[in-house]
Enzyme design. Structure first.
Site, PDB file in Angstrom:
ATOM      1  N   ASP A  57      26.628  -4.161  49.296  1.00  0.00           N
ATOM      2  CA  ASP A  57      26.787  -5.557  49.687  1.00  0.00           C
ATOM      3  C   ASP A  57      25.616  -6.329  49.074  1.00  0.00           C
ATOM      4  O   ASP A  57      24.464  -5.893  49.177  1.00  0.00           O
ATOM      5  CB  ASP A  57      26.754  -5.667  51.214  1.00  0.00           C
ATOM      6  CG  ASP A  57      26.995  -7.078  51.692  1.00  0.00           C
ATOM      7  OD1 ASP A  57      28.167  -7.485  51.751  1.00  0.00           O
ATOM      8  OD2 ASP A  57      26.007  -7.771  52.005  1.00  0.00           O
ATOM      9  N   ASN A  65      25.492 -18.787  46.359  1.00  0.00           N
ATOM     10  CA  ASN A  65      26.580 -19.748  46.145  1.00  0.00           C
ATOM     11  C   ASN A  65      26.210 -21.141  46.645  1.00  0.00           C
ATOM     12  O   ASN A  65      26.470 -22.138  45.970  1.00  0.00           O
ATOM     13  CB  ASN A  65      27.865 -19.273  46.833  1.00  0.00           C
ATOM     14  CG  ASN A  65      28.627 -18.263  46.017  1.00  0.00           C
ATOM     15  OD1 ASN A  65      28.523 -18.216  44.800  1.00  0.00           O
ATOM     16  ND2 ASN A  65      29.401 -17.435  46.690  1.00  0.00           N
ATOM     17  N   ASP A  74      29.558 -16.176  40.685  1.00  0.00           N
ATOM     18  CA  ASP A  74      30.459 -15.373  39.848  1.00  0.00           C
ATOM     19  C   ASP A  74      29.672 -14.560  38.819  1.00  0.00           C
ATOM     20  O   ASP A  74      29.988 -13.393  38.556  1.00  0.00           O
ATOM     21  CB  ASP A  74      31.475 -16.264  39.128  1.00  0.00           C
ATOM     22  CG  ASP A  74      32.540 -16.816  40.061  1.00  0.00           C
ATOM     23  OD1 ASP A  74      32.610 -16.391  41.231  1.00  0.00           O
ATOM     24  OD2 ASP A  74      33.304 -17.693  39.600  1.00  0.00           O
ATOM     25  N   ASP A 100      31.663 -10.024  48.282  1.00  0.00           N
ATOM     26  CA  ASP A 100      30.393  -9.620  47.680  1.00  0.00           C
ATOM     27  C   ASP A 100      30.114  -8.143  47.937  1.00  0.00           C
ATOM     28  O   ASP A 100      28.980  -7.707  47.934  1.00  0.00           O
ATOM     29  CB  ASP A 100      29.248 -10.492  48.199  1.00  0.00           C
ATOM     30  CG  ASP A 100      28.958 -10.297  49.676  1.00  0.00           C
ATOM     31  OD1 ASP A 100      29.863  -9.844  50.418  1.00  0.00           O
ATOM     32  OD2 ASP A 100      27.826 -10.598  50.100  1.00  0.00           O
TER      33      ASP A 100
END
Length: 179
Positions: A57, A65, A74, A100
């Site tokens: 993770d 983000n 991304d 993620d």
């Protein structure tokens, strides 16, 4: 007729591939991971051969983000995918398991191999530089959890749960360390 059948077969194969592939990273997606795991666990259980998982993770991904935008997020996902891909041997399966989260399926490999691969992943990530358009270096961290069959579990669900639990233990430890 043969040409038409060949085209239809090709189109079907392409549709199946798209259904089990994450379009952003090119890795096997969540659905594909489960399909492959079902098959591998069944085969390994019958043959009494090991199978290990590494579940990862990205630490603080929402913050990436929110701060730098989804394009930056991304790019981080693509970086992690590339690192996972590079650590794979031909029988291994690298997956984007969730938003993620990444999963590395290691057929025929036990806990010792999984630990060595996890260390390599973290070392490569530590040497990697991620820079958004603003230019500063952003450290990217991963919390990793591992589980092996048969020592931790003998079903897909229990194996994933063991890896998930180990990953969250690592995440909690990392959060305490940061504080």
């Amino acid at each position: 007729l043969n040409e038409h059948l060949a085209k239809a077969h090709s189109d079907l194969a392409q549709a199946v591939e798209l259904a089990v592939t994450d379009p952003l990273t090119g890795l096997t997606n969540h659905r594909g991971a489960h399909l492959r795991l079902q098959e591998l666990v069944r085969d390994r259980r019958d043959a009494k051969r090991p199978l290990s998982l590494i579940l990862a993770d990205i630490d603080g991904f929402k913050l990436f983000n929110d701060t730098y935008g989804h394009t930056c997020g991304d790019d981080i996902l693509k970086l992690i995918a590339q690192i996972f891909r590079e650590q794979c041997q031909p029988d291994d399966v690298a997956c984007r398991y969730g938003g993620d989260e990444f999963l590395l399926i290691l057929p025929g490999r036990g806990r010792r191999d999984a630990v060595a691969i996890a260390r390599r992943i973290l070392a490569v990530l530590g040497r990697s530089e991620f820079r958004p358009p603003s230019g500063e270096r952003i450290p990217v961290g991963l919390s990793l959890g591992m589980a092996s069959m048969p020592s931790d579990a003998t079903t897909v669900e229990k194996l994933l749960a063991a890896a998930d639990s180990a990953m969250y233990d690592a995440k909690r430890l990392e959060a305490r360390t940061r504080r």
